[in-house]
Write a protein that holds these residues in place. Sequence first.
Motif, mmCIF file in Angstrom:
data_model
loop_
_atom_site.group_PDB
_atom_site.id
_atom_site.type_symbol
_atom_site.label_atom_id
_atom_site.label_comp_id
_atom_site.label_asym_id
_atom_site.label_seq_id
_atom_site.Cartn_x
_atom_site.Cartn_y
_atom_site.Cartn_z
ATOM 1 N N ASP A 165 0.845 -1.189 -0.129
ATOM 2 C CA ASP A 165 0.262 -0.185 -0.073
ATOM 3 C C ASP A 165 1.001 1.007 -0.069
ATOM 4 O OD1 ASP A 165 -1.594 2.280 0.641
ATOM 5 O OD2 ASP A 165 -2.699 1.238 2.267
ATOM 6 N N ARG A 167 0.315 4.350 0.642
ATOM 7 C CA ARG A 167 0.043 5.540 1.469
ATOM 8 C C ARG A 167 0.948 5.563 2.561
ATOM 9 N NH1 ARG A 167 -6.389 4.299 1.390
ATOM 10 N NH2 ARG A 167 -5.388 2.156 1.718
ATOM 11 N N GLY A 188 4.073 9.554 -6.516
ATOM 12 C CA GLY A 188 2.769 9.251 -7.162
ATOM 13 C C GLY A 188 3.041 8.943 -8.545
ATOM 14 N N ASP A 192 -1.168 5.490 -8.500
ATOM 15 C CA ASP A 192 -1.349 6.202 -7.284
ATOM 16 C C ASP A 192 -1.175 7.497 -7.015
ATOM 17 O OD1 ASP A 192 1.355 6.084 -7.362
ATOM 18 O OD2 ASP A 192 1.820 4.610 -5.985
ATOM 19 N N GLU A 195 -3.664 8.989 -4.287
ATOM 20 C CA GLU A 195 -3.219 8.943 -2.972
ATOM 21 C C GLU A 195 -1.986 9.816 -2.565
ATOM 22 O OE1 GLU A 195 -4.106 6.564 -5.096
ATOM 23 O OE2 GLU A 195 -4.725 4.642 -4.191
#
Length: 219
Positions: A165, A167, A188, A192, A195
């Motif tokens: 993930d 994040r 990013g 993604d 996010e």
Amino acid sequence: MSLTEITARIRAAEMAAQRPEGSVTLIAVSKVQPLERIEAVLEEGHRIFGENYVQESLGKWPPLRERFADVSLHMIGPLQSNKAKPAMELFDAIHTLDRPSLAKKIARMAKEGGSCPELFVQVNTGEEPQKAGVLPDDADAFIDDCRGMGLTLTGLMCIPPEEDDPRPHFEMLAKIAERTGLSGLSMGMSADFEEAIAAGATHVRVGSAIFGARDYGQR
Ligand SMILES: *Cc1c(COP(=O)(O)O)cnc(C)c1O
């Protein structure tokens, strides 16, 4: 997906994060893309591009710069020290400053040449052995060292591990930037970037979502 759609998604993500419109810079990552696709994006008016390989960029961009004014080029791939000089001449920003020997070389050439690209320190947030970047625990000291050499840093960059993930990696990078007084966050990619914007990205590096899949066999 088109440049227009990506730009719209960036604006929507800025809004959702209650960030000012235009606070995120889109770097269109054009590595190994055929010239027609790059020309099409230039024709649409985009001027900020990312590349991974010095040699490829040297062949590709000087002629394009003669035809399209105000192109801004960002080096986002690992930078070998023996390519530092051409990289500093060609690129407006280097996102992959990751070791003292490279910092020293850039500092020396910046002094000699009187100019320096914008610099981002790459942090290996996933601590992956095969990936470039300083380890999170070493980041503060490395940033201090760079400043001690007279380098002005713009921000930090990371590439989260593919299987994670992203994040927590974005948040870690934002935290390091905050405590070291850096405002730039290069994070990013196609999968993604929204996010990343939610976590504070100032520069997103989007390749395949703009240009289509890369064909390394064509090189
Ligand atoms: C290739 C590359 C990108 C773009 O990746 P996409 O998934 O095609 O958007 C971004 N950042 C770095 C460092 C890259 O090498």
